[in-house]
Write an enzyme that holds these catalytic residues in place. Structure first.
Site, PDB file in Angstrom:
ATOM      1  N   HIS A  71       0.928  -1.311  -0.743  1.00 55.81           N
ATOM      2  CA  HIS A  71      -0.227  -0.500   0.119  1.00 55.81           C
ATOM      3  C   HIS A  71       0.675   1.294  -0.072  1.00 55.81           C
ATOM      4  O   HIS A  71       1.897   0.838   0.392  1.00 55.81           O
ATOM      5  CB  HIS A  71      -1.420   0.270   0.764  1.00 55.81           C
ATOM      6  CG  HIS A  71      -0.144   0.028   2.363  1.00 55.81           C
ATOM      7  ND1 HIS A  71       0.001   1.241   3.637  1.00 55.81           N
ATOM      8  CD2 HIS A  71       0.117  -1.031   3.418  1.00 55.81           C
ATOM      9  CE1 HIS A  71      -0.098   0.986   4.349  1.00 55.81           C
ATOM     10  NE2 HIS A  71       0.502  -0.265   4.736  1.00 55.81           N
ATOM     11  N   ASP A  73      -0.594   4.509   1.091  1.00 56.89           N
ATOM     12  CA  ASP A  73      -1.092   5.534   1.292  1.00 56.89           C
ATOM     13  C   ASP A  73      -0.825   4.550   3.349  1.00 56.89           C
ATOM     14  O   ASP A  73       0.486   4.030   3.414  1.00 56.89           O
ATOM     15  CB  ASP A  73      -2.813   4.846   1.828  1.00 56.89           C
ATOM     16  CG  ASP A  73      -3.354   3.361   2.309  1.00 56.89           C
ATOM     17  OD1 ASP A  73      -2.269   2.500   1.513  1.00 56.89           O
ATOM     18  OD2 ASP A  73      -4.591   3.244   3.091  1.00 56.89           O
ATOM     19  N   ASP A 104       6.465   2.051   7.681  1.00 57.10           N
ATOM     20  CA  ASP A 104       5.203   1.046   6.913  1.00 57.10           C
ATOM     21  C   ASP A 104       3.811   1.671   5.918  1.00 57.10           C
ATOM     22  O   ASP A 104       3.662   2.814   6.546  1.00 57.10           O
ATOM     23  CB  ASP A 104       3.827   1.033   8.281  1.00 57.10           C
ATOM     24  CG  ASP A 104       2.772   0.585   7.978  1.00 57.10           C
ATOM     25  OD1 ASP A 104       2.158  -0.091   7.042  1.00 57.10           O
ATOM     26  OD2 ASP A 104       1.387   0.621   8.619  1.00 57.10           O
ATOM     27  N   GLU A 138      -5.351   0.854   2.687  1.00 49.85           N
ATOM     28  CA  GLU A 138      -5.114  -0.498   3.517  1.00 49.85           C
ATOM     29  C   GLU A 138      -5.192   0.032   5.045  1.00 49.85           C
ATOM     30  O   GLU A 138      -5.856  -0.674   5.630  1.00 49.85           O
ATOM     31  CB  GLU A 138      -3.722  -0.657   3.574  1.00 49.85           C
ATOM     32  CG  GLU A 138      -3.646  -2.221   3.692  1.00 49.85           C
ATOM     33  CD  GLU A 138      -2.806  -2.174   4.996  1.00 49.85           C
ATOM     34  OE1 GLU A 138      -3.307  -3.014   6.378  1.00 49.85           O
ATOM     35  OE2 GLU A 138      -2.363  -0.943   5.958  1.00 49.85           O
ATOM     36  N   GLU A 139      -4.623   1.604   5.376  1.00 50.38           N
ATOM     37  CA  GLU A 139      -4.999   2.089   6.388  1.00 50.38           C
ATOM     38  C   GLU A 139      -6.854   2.329   6.747  1.00 50.38           C
ATOM     39  O   GLU A 139      -6.721   3.202   7.664  1.00 50.38           O
ATOM     40  CB  GLU A 139      -3.612   3.555   6.544  1.00 50.38           C
ATOM     41  CG  GLU A 139      -2.518   2.981   6.489  1.00 50.38           C
ATOM     42  CD  GLU A 139      -1.513   1.642   7.303  1.00 50.38           C
ATOM     43  OE1 GLU A 139      -3.013   1.195   8.069  1.00 50.38           O
ATOM     44  OE2 GLU A 139      -0.454   1.536   7.279  1.00 50.38           O
ATOM     45  N   GLU A 167       3.814  -5.390   4.477  1.00 57.26           N
ATOM     46  CA  GLU A 167       3.490  -5.023   5.474  1.00 57.26           C
ATOM     47  C   GLU A 167       4.907  -5.692   7.108  1.00 57.26           C
ATOM     48  O   GLU A 167       6.456  -6.665   6.559  1.00 57.26           O
ATOM     49  CB  GLU A 167       2.850  -5.760   6.653  1.00 57.26           C
ATOM     50  CG  GLU A 167       1.474  -5.400   5.910  1.00 57.26           C
ATOM     51  CD  GLU A 167       0.811  -3.965   5.631  1.00 57.26           C
ATOM     52  OE1 GLU A 167       1.464  -3.464   6.820  1.00 57.26           O
ATOM     53  OE2 GLU A 167       0.163  -3.628   4.763  1.00 57.26           O
ATOM     54  N   HIS A 353       3.250   3.888  12.897  1.00 55.34           N
ATOM     55  CA  HIS A 353       1.881   4.937  13.408  1.00 55.34           C
ATOM     56  C   HIS A 353       2.283   5.854  14.451  1.00 55.34           C
ATOM     57  O   HIS A 353       1.277   5.955  14.890  1.00 55.34           O
ATOM     58  CB  HIS A 353       0.654   3.867  13.696  1.00 55.34           C
ATOM     59  CG  HIS A 353       0.178   2.968  12.390  1.00 55.34           C
ATOM     60  ND1 HIS A 353      -1.258   2.762  12.706  1.00 55.34           N
ATOM     61  CD2 HIS A 353       0.781   2.995  11.753  1.00 55.34           C
ATOM     62  CE1 HIS A 353      -1.012   1.813  11.104  1.00 55.34           C
ATOM     63  NE2 HIS A 353      -0.378   1.685  10.759  1.00 55.34           N
TER      64      HIS A 353
END
Ligand code: ZN
Length: 386
Positions: A71, A73, A104, A138-139, A167, A353
């Site tokens: 991903h 995003d 990530d 994805e997020e 991931e 995150h």
């Protein structure tokens, strides 16, 4: 900049981090990647859905299929002042790259692209079809991303043999952990009605918490299944208990409790629902349970992809990775039902995150080297096709 540096995985990672692609905005990441992939001989298919950008790149006509899933995003940065350097300005400090999304999972996406660039046209090329599926959802809700792309894959690719998800699976050092599946996720809310009243006059009221309490005690003390070889036992966690009052002298009229189960393939969502509803009904016949089932468990038994990943990771990082099914769910859950062996391998997830998300510079190149070694192993060992 010399051509080598321009084509380095680090430069590509930095170029992606500088694009503020907060879900579902791709912010031009996929266009940059598509350009690179087209130069490496990939056919590019754009599969947008609403605000979401999805890219499917395919290279090669024959042989088994290795699909990389990733991903572009990222989650929001939070207050930029909390960061030591601006979240969308890739910054090097102490041999680390800082920036939202670097771990990530923009380094993984960059590493896979540069691995394909080095593989393309080389001695092992030809034995394998390479595909890359990227999404900018994805997020976020993850409705218009890989969930929507997966059903289109059989027509475009035929059967998907292997799926490598980038991931961040590593916990302390690159390659110490890979994932070979993920648990399912089932959430529920128990709602019990009573009759509000004064705590001093319980005979004139009906306290719903007194029916909820034994239900919760039973749920938290239950054993759901013993797990499997790759999966730990299913666990239930209470996440909220609430009533419609907050005074000390009022018996509430309603009570609710919320919970989540992370479950192994030894249980099914239906089976868990039935068991919990039976417990609830025993103690509170007039109650109801609202369900939300967000992910089925998926897991791949040891196969050629796992073997290739273990060997390549050991060769490039020195680790024999632990293969587990920990963590939240991933987009691999949409590819596994196509019959693919799914393995997740990517950077250290310690800072994802969070503010000051970062990745070791050495890990960026090592990741690309490991992805290339995985591709080469699968290409060399691919059954020949006539
Ligand atoms: Zn991710």
């Amino acid at each position: 900049m010399p051509a080598d540096a321009m084509h380095s995985t680090r430069a590509l990672t930095e170029a992606l981090v500088s694009r503020a692609s907060v879900t579902p905005d791709d912010a031009g990441c996929q266009a940059l990647l598509a350009e690179r992939l087209a130069q490496a001989g990939f056919d590019i298919d754009w599969l947008p859905r609403g605000d979401v950008s999805n890219l499917l790149a395919i290279r090669g006509e024959q042989g088994p299929v290795l699909l990389f899933v990733g991903h572009t995003d990222v989650v929001p940065s939070g207050p930029a002042e909390a960061w030591q350097s601006p979240p969308f300005e890739p910054t090097i400090r102490d041999e680390r790259l800082f920036g939202r999304g670097c771990a990530d999972m923009k380094a993984s996406v960059a590493a896979f692209v540069t691995a394909c660039e080095r593989f393309a046209g080389g001695p092992d090329d030809g034995g394998l079809r390479l595909a890359i599926a990227l999404t900018s959802d994805e997020e976020g809700p993850a409705q218009d991303g890989i969930r929507a792309v997966a059903p289109l894959l059989p027509a475009r690719l035929g059967p998907v043999d292997w799926c490598l998800v980038g991931e961040p699976s590593s916990s302390r050092d690159l390659g110490d952990t890979i994932r070979v599946g993920r648990r399912g996720s089932l959430s529920g809310e128990i709602i019990i009605d009573g009759r509000q009243g004064h705590v001093a006059y319980p005979d004139q009221a009906d306290n719903p918490l007194h029916r909820l309490a034994p239900i919760l005690a039973e749920l938290v003390n239950s054993e759901w299944d013993p797990g499997t070889a790759d999966f730990p036992p299913t666990r239930l966690q209470l996440t909220a208990v609430d009533t419609d009052t907050d005074a000390v002298n009022i018996i509430p009229g309603h009570a609710t409790a919320r919970f989540n189960l992370r479950y192994s393939p030894a249980s099914s969502a239906d089976g868990l629902r039935r068991r919990i509803e039976a417990t609830v009904t025993t103690h509170a016949p007039d109650s109801r349970v609202r369900w939300s089932h967000s992910a089925e468990p998926f897991g791949s038994p040891p196969g050629r992809l796992r073997e290739a990943v273990m060997d390549a990771v050991h060769e490039k990082t020195g680790h024999w990775p632990i293969a587990n099914t920990a963590g939240g769910t991933s987009d691999g859950r949409f590819i596994a039902p196509l019959g693919a062996e799914v393995v997740e391998f990517g950077p250290v997830n310690e800072s994802i995150h969070q503010v000051d998300e970062h990745i070791d510079l050495a890990a960026i190149d090592a990741l690309s080297d490991a992805y290339e070694a995985i591709i080469r192993r699968l290409a060399r060992n691919a059954p020949s096709v006539d």
